[in-house]
Scaffold this motif. Structure first.
Motif, mmCIF file in Angstrom:
data_model
loop_
_atom_site.group_PDB
_atom_site.id
_atom_site.type_symbol
_atom_site.label_atom_id
_atom_site.label_comp_id
_atom_site.label_asym_id
_atom_site.label_seq_id
_atom_site.Cartn_x
_atom_site.Cartn_y
_atom_site.Cartn_z
ATOM 1 N N TRP A 120 0.835 -1.207 0.000
ATOM 2 C CA TRP A 120 0.000 0.000 0.000
ATOM 3 C C TRP A 120 0.866 1.252 0.000
ATOM 4 O O TRP A 120 0.641 2.175 -0.784
ATOM 5 N N LEU A 121 1.892 1.287 0.865
ATOM 6 C CA LEU A 121 2.775 2.447 0.953
ATOM 7 C C LEU A 121 3.431 2.725 -0.401
ATOM 8 O O LEU A 121 3.414 3.856 -0.891
ATOM 9 N N ALA A 122 3.983 1.705 -1.021
ATOM 10 C CA ALA A 122 4.652 1.876 -2.320
ATOM 11 C C ALA A 122 3.691 2.397 -3.379
ATOM 12 O O ALA A 122 4.064 3.237 -4.208
ATOM 13 N N ALA A 123 2.452 1.929 -3.339
ATOM 14 C CA ALA A 123 1.469 2.343 -4.342
ATOM 15 C C ALA A 123 1.047 3.803 -4.168
ATOM 16 O O ALA A 123 0.632 4.440 -5.132
ATOM 17 N N GLU A 124 1.165 4.323 -2.962
ATOM 18 C CA GLU A 124 0.727 5.699 -2.689
ATOM 19 C C GLU A 124 1.794 6.752 -2.965
ATOM 20 O O GLU A 124 1.499 7.941 -2.955
ATOM 21 N N LEU A 125 3.021 6.342 -3.197
ATOM 22 C CA LEU A 125 4.116 7.282 -3.407
ATOM 23 C C LEU A 125 4.362 7.506 -4.893
ATOM 24 O O LEU A 125 4.178 6.609 -5.702
ATOM 25 N N VAL A 126 4.802 8.707 -5.237
ATOM 26 C CA VAL A 126 5.176 9.009 -6.612
ATOM 27 C C VAL A 126 6.476 8.288 -6.916
ATOM 28 O O VAL A 126 7.396 8.293 -6.098
ATOM 29 N N SER A 127 6.553 7.662 -8.070
ATOM 30 C CA SER A 127 7.820 7.070 -8.481
ATOM 31 C C SER A 127 8.822 8.189 -8.702
ATOM 32 O O SER A 127 8.476 9.206 -9.287
ATOM 33 N N PRO A 128 10.072 8.038 -8.225
ATOM 34 C CA PRO A 128 11.054 9.107 -8.439
ATOM 35 C C PRO A 128 11.145 9.457 -9.921
ATOM 36 O O PRO A 128 11.238 8.589 -10.773
ATOM 37 N N GLY A 129 11.034 10.738 -10.225
ATOM 38 C CA GLY A 129 11.084 11.206 -11.607
ATOM 39 C C GLY A 129 9.741 11.197 -12.301
ATOM 40 O O GLY A 129 9.606 11.690 -13.410
ATOM 41 N N ALA A 130 8.699 10.656 -11.663
ATOM 42 C CA ALA A 130 7.364 10.612 -12.271
ATOM 43 C C ALA A 130 6.485 11.675 -11.640
ATOM 44 O O ALA A 130 6.791 12.215 -10.599
ATOM 45 N N GLY A 131 5.353 11.932 -12.256
ATOM 46 C CA GLY A 131 4.474 12.969 -11.755
ATOM 47 C C GLY A 131 3.201 12.473 -11.122
ATOM 48 O O GLY A 131 2.395 13.255 -10.688
ATOM 49 N N SER A 132 2.993 11.161 -11.040
ATOM 50 C CA SER A 132 1.755 10.668 -10.456
ATOM 51 C C SER A 132 2.012 9.384 -9.693
ATOM 52 O O SER A 132 2.970 8.679 -9.966
ATOM 53 N N PRO A 133 1.151 9.060 -8.718
ATOM 54 C CA PRO A 133 1.352 7.852 -7.939
ATOM 55 C C PRO A 133 1.027 6.607 -8.744
ATOM 56 O O PRO A 133 0.360 6.685 -9.767
ATOM 57 N N ALA A 134 1.492 5.482 -8.243
ATOM 58 C CA ALA A 134 1.216 4.208 -8.904
ATOM 59 C C ALA A 134 -0.278 3.920 -8.944
ATOM 60 O O ALA A 134 -0.753 3.281 -9.852
ATOM 61 N N GLY A 135 -1.034 4.370 -7.920
ATOM 62 C CA GLY A 135 -2.481 4.350 -7.972
ATOM 63 C C GLY A 135 -3.184 3.090 -7.525
ATOM 64 O O GLY A 135 -4.375 2.982 -7.685
ATOM 65 N N ALA A 136 -2.504 2.152 -6.922
ATOM 66 C CA ALA A 136 -3.192 0.951 -6.481
ATOM 67 C C ALA A 136 -3.883 1.223 -5.143
ATOM 68 O O ALA A 136 -3.395 1.995 -4.332
ATOM 69 N N ASP A 137 -5.011 0.574 -4.927
ATOM 70 C CA ASP A 137 -5.709 0.681 -3.653
ATOM 71 C C ASP A 137 -5.055 -0.251 -2.654
ATOM 72 O O ASP A 137 -4.452 -1.251 -3.027
ATOM 73 N N PRO A 138 -5.191 0.052 -1.348
ATOM 74 C CA PRO A 138 -4.621 -0.849 -0.348
ATOM 75 C C PRO A 138 -5.330 -2.197 -0.382
ATOM 76 O O PRO A 138 -6.498 -2.262 -0.738
ATOM 77 N N PRO A 139 -4.621 -3.268 -0.014
ATOM 78 C CA PRO A 139 -5.264 -4.567 0.014
ATOM 79 C C PRO A 139 -6.376 -4.579 1.055
ATOM 80 O O PRO A 139 -6.287 -3.929 2.074
ATOM 81 N N GLY A 140 -7.435 -5.326 0.816
ATOM 82 C CA GLY A 140 -8.531 -5.412 1.767
ATOM 83 C C GLY A 140 -9.477 -4.240 1.645
ATOM 84 O O GLY A 140 -9.334 -3.377 0.794
ATOM 85 N N ASP A 141 -10.453 -4.195 2.541
ATOM 86 C CA ASP A 141 -11.492 -3.189 2.482
ATOM 87 C C ASP A 141 -11.291 -2.028 3.443
ATOM 88 O O ASP A 141 -12.017 -1.058 3.396
ATOM 89 N N GLU A 142 -10.315 -2.123 4.344
ATOM 90 C CA GLU A 142 -10.157 -1.110 5.362
ATOM 91 C C GLU A 142 -8.935 -0.246 5.087
ATOM 92 O O GLU A 142 -7.980 -0.677 4.466
ATOM 93 N N ASP A 143 -8.984 1.006 5.600
ATOM 94 C CA ASP A 143 -7.839 1.897 5.503
ATOM 95 C C ASP A 143 -6.687 1.313 6.310
ATOM 96 O O ASP A 143 -6.904 0.741 7.373
ATOM 97 N N PRO A 144 -5.434 1.503 5.846
ATOM 98 C CA PRO A 144 -4.280 0.971 6.573
ATOM 99 C C PRO A 144 -3.753 1.949 7.612
ATOM 100 O O PRO A 144 -2.564 2.051 7.839
ATOM 101 N N ALA A 145 -4.602 2.728 8.232
ATOM 102 C CA ALA A 145 -4.227 3.827 9.124
ATOM 103 C C ALA A 145 -3.013 3.525 9.962
ATOM 104 O O ALA A 145 -2.854 2.446 10.478
ATOM 105 N N GLY A 146 -2.179 4.563 10.095
ATOM 106 C CA GLY A 146 -1.016 4.449 10.959
ATOM 107 C C GLY A 146 0.198 4.366 10.175
ATOM 108 O O GLY A 146 1.282 4.389 10.391
#
Length: 146
Positions: A120-146
């Motif tokens: 989830w963390l990797a999917a939410e970060l912009v790839s270095p040199g790119a302008g947009s996030p990878a865009g995947a949703d976190p696994p499961g149905d709940e927010d990964p808070a924390g």
């Protein structure tokens, strides 16, 4: 009991310590602090909008420290920032540009997360040199808070 348990998100989990998969994804934690909730939230939102952090926890604290020859006693808000190694330099620069303190706290250290949080963390970060996030949703149905 079978070799797998079904978690609340309906995803099969391997048995073991509390049924958590511990494959280990490297994440980086950064700690800084700001002078009060409004400044801390403004900094956190800016870093999240830049996609340099996936999550930032805001923690009110009381800090005692020496500053310019005097002992200070301040109410501050610590920001516990979750990112990855490839974003540390850009994150550091962004914090320095936006921080309210002349000499901001900056502590960084590596940590291990479980596979789901790491993905989830990797999917939410912009790839270095790119302008947009990878865009995947976190696994499961709940927010990964924390």
């Amino acid at each position: 009991m079978t070799s797998q348990q079904v978690g609340s998100d309906r995803t099969p989990r391997a048995e073991g310590s509390a049924g958590v998969q511990r494959a280990g994804s490297e994440v980086w934690l950064v700690l800084t602090s700001e002078a009060g909730e409004p400044r801390a939230e403004e900094l956190a939102r800016a870093l999240l909008e830049l996609r340099l952090a996936a999550c930032i926890s805001l923690i009110p604290v009381r800090s005692l420290y020496h500053w310019q020859g005097a002992l200070e006693d301040s109410r501050e808000v610590q920001l516990l920032i979750k990112t990855d190694r490839s974003h540390l330099a850009a994150l550091h620069e962004a914090v320095l540009q936006r921080h309210g303190y002349a000499t901001p706290l900056w502590l960084e250290w590596p940590a291990q997360s479980d596979q789901g949080y790491g993905a989830w963390l990797a999917a939410e970060l912009v790839s270095p040199g790119a302008g947009s996030p990878a865009g995947a949703d976190p696994p499961g149905d709940e927010d990964p808070a924390g």
